[in-house]
Design a protein around this motif. Structure first.
Motif, mmCIF file in Angstrom:
data_model
loop_
_atom_site.group_PDB
_atom_site.id
_atom_site.type_symbol
_atom_site.label_atom_id
_atom_site.label_comp_id
_atom_site.label_asym_id
_atom_site.label_seq_id
_atom_site.Cartn_x
_atom_site.Cartn_y
_atom_site.Cartn_z
ATOM 1 N N TRP A 72 15.679 -23.593 -28.704
ATOM 2 C CA TRP A 72 16.615 -23.348 -27.618
ATOM 3 C C TRP A 72 18.040 -23.226 -28.164
ATOM 4 O O TRP A 72 18.841 -22.403 -27.679
ATOM 5 N N GLY A 73 18.360 -24.026 -29.180
ATOM 6 C CA GLY A 73 19.677 -23.901 -29.808
ATOM 7 C C GLY A 73 19.850 -22.541 -30.472
ATOM 8 O O GLY A 73 20.910 -21.910 -30.351
ATOM 9 N N PHE B 184 23.307 -28.338 -22.289
ATOM 10 C CA PHE B 184 22.434 -27.718 -23.290
ATOM 11 C C PHE B 184 21.207 -28.582 -23.565
ATOM 12 O O PHE B 184 20.074 -28.102 -23.572
ATOM 13 N N LEU B 185 21.418 -29.884 -23.775
ATOM 14 C CA LEU B 185 20.294 -30.775 -24.052
ATOM 15 C C LEU B 185 19.385 -30.913 -22.832
ATOM 16 O O LEU B 185 18.166 -31.039 -22.975
ATOM 17 N N THR B 186 19.972 -30.888 -21.642
ATOM 18 C CA THR B 186 19.166 -30.971 -20.428
ATOM 19 C C THR B 186 18.204 -29.798 -20.341
ATOM 20 O O THR B 186 17.003 -29.958 -20.091
ATOM 21 N N MET B 187 18.697 -28.585 -20.564
ATOM 22 C CA MET B 187 17.840 -27.414 -20.528
ATOM 23 C C MET B 187 16.815 -27.455 -21.653
ATOM 24 O O MET B 187 15.641 -27.097 -21.464
ATOM 25 N N ALA B 188 17.226 -27.888 -22.833
ATOM 26 C CA ALA B 188 16.295 -27.963 -23.958
ATOM 27 C C ALA B 188 15.156 -28.939 -23.661
ATOM 28 O O ALA B 188 13.992 -28.688 -24.016
ATOM 29 N N SER C 272 26.806 -34.163 -15.551
ATOM 30 C CA SER C 272 26.030 -33.670 -16.689
ATOM 31 C C SER C 272 25.308 -34.804 -17.401
ATOM 32 O O SER C 272 24.125 -34.682 -17.749
ATOM 33 N N TYR D 25 29.148 -29.412 -21.614
ATOM 34 C CA TYR D 25 28.298 -28.314 -22.074
ATOM 35 C C TYR D 25 27.185 -28.838 -22.981
ATOM 36 O O TYR D 25 26.034 -28.394 -22.882
ATOM 37 N N GLY D 26 27.523 -29.789 -23.858
ATOM 38 C CA GLY D 26 26.487 -30.365 -24.727
ATOM 39 C C GLY D 26 25.399 -31.053 -23.920
ATOM 40 O O GLY D 26 24.208 -30.925 -24.235
ATOM 41 N N ALA E 82 20.267 -19.925 -27.670
ATOM 42 C CA ALA E 82 21.594 -19.943 -27.055
ATOM 43 C C ALA E 82 22.651 -19.399 -28.000
ATOM 44 O O ALA E 82 23.544 -18.636 -27.594
#
Length: 330
Positions: A258-259, A12-16, A146, A8-9, A262
């Motif tokens: 983004w953080g 999250f960073l990929t989308m950010a 991921s 998940y981390g 989310a």
């Protein structure tokens, strides 16, 4: 640390980082040149749809589906969006401030309506699915899948950052800042402000298109509802929080906002039942606005303010050497 948490981390960073690419494009347009583009969602959509049409398998229900490699789709999306940005800029680049904002917003609305109604090509409201994803053969191993995707995004963002930093410290980048600060002075020095603005607008738009293409392939599905004005709001918030005119600030702002987005989505979803998504979305926007105001009260120029760069060979705040020998006496 569990595999699920690490996966998940990484996601999250990929989308950010996909948003960080959009922020870098906006930073070229606004942060360095002062071009007020509020049609970001439209340029991102162009890159996403072009890349999807180039790389998806053949579909008898719509045009496109050339089955090209993913990298070809990314390059094609960036080039197509850069070309569209050039055409839009050629018509609107002489407009100033709010007039340019209105024009670019109109472009974004047109792009969304075309994606919504040109169903034989874009899939209409149903969008385009089955977009090939990087490392899809390893999707059964979520940790590797991921982390591999994250590694690709880190490489792309790092490459863009290095290129844009070099451009910002080049004579071209200094002309952009000169036009932004005092156009009449730049004109007096023989610089063609319209040409430089058009170049910056096209480059920034191409970067946004690349971000749209990359994001489409990591999600695997696109639809017109993905490219609403809220996307533009998010990106502007990211750049302002991180620091307009600073490429590091654009990346930092994208990850931070983004953080917050989310985290607020998770918090808001617990306050409202499933049938009240509209209220939840409105409260989420309010929370983002409050967080944005708080950050700007503490750091009016963003977390990382703009660096005053003299040239690519001189640091942002070069000081004379205190130990330099005195000049020889006559």
């Amino acid at each position: 640390m569990s595999v699920e948490l690490v996966s998940y981390g990484a996601f999250f960073l990929t989308m950010a980082l996909t948003y960080a690419i959009i922020c870098l494009g906006l930073n070229v347009q606004w942060g360095q040149t002062g071009l007020f583009n509020v049609g970001i969602a439209g340029f991102v959509a162009v890159g996403a749809y072009v890349s999807a049409l180039l790389t998806t398998p053949d579909d008898p229900n719509r045009l496109g589906g050339f089955g090209l490699p993913i990298v070809a789709g990314w390059v094609g999306g960036a080039i197509a969006t850069g070309f569209v940005s050039f055409l839009v800029g050629a018509l609107t680049i002489r407009l100033r401030a709010d007039y340019l904002a209105i024009a670019t917003f109109g472009v974004a609305v047109v792009v969304q309506l075309v994606a919504l109604n040109l169903e034989p090509v874009t899939g209409g409201p149903f969008g385009i699915g089955f977009i090939p994803r990087p490392f899809a053969d390893h999707a059964g191993d979520p940790l590797f899948f991921s982390l591999a995707n994250l590694g690709v995004l880190v490489a792309i963002v790092l490459m863009l950052y290095l290129v844009l930093e070099r451009l910002a410290r080049s004579p071209w980048g200094r002309v952009l800042r000169a036009i932004r600060e005092d156009e009449q002075a730049a004109l007096a020095l023989g610089k063609n402000a319209t040409r430089f603005r058009l170049q910056a607008f096209a480059i920034g738009g191409g970067i946004m298109g690349l971000a749209g293409a990359v994001q489409a392939h990591f999600i695997g599905f696109i639809a017109p509802d993905n490219y609403v004005p809220m996307l533009t709001f998010q990106v502007w918030a990211m750049l302002i929080v991180g620091g307009s005119g600073n490429n590091k600030g654009a990346i930092l702002g994208a990850i931070l906002v983004w953080g917050i987005w989310a985290a607020s989505a998770g918090a808001v979803s617990e306050l409202f039942p499933p049938g009240q998504q509209a209220r939840a979305a409105a409260l989420q926007i309010v929370m983002i606005g409050v967080a944005l105001c708080a950050i700007l009260l503490l750091r009016p120029r963003g977390i990382l303010g703009e660096e005053r760069v003299v040239s690519r060979h001189v640091g942002p705040r070069a000081q004379p050497d205190a130990k330099a020998p005195d000049a020889p006496k006559s």
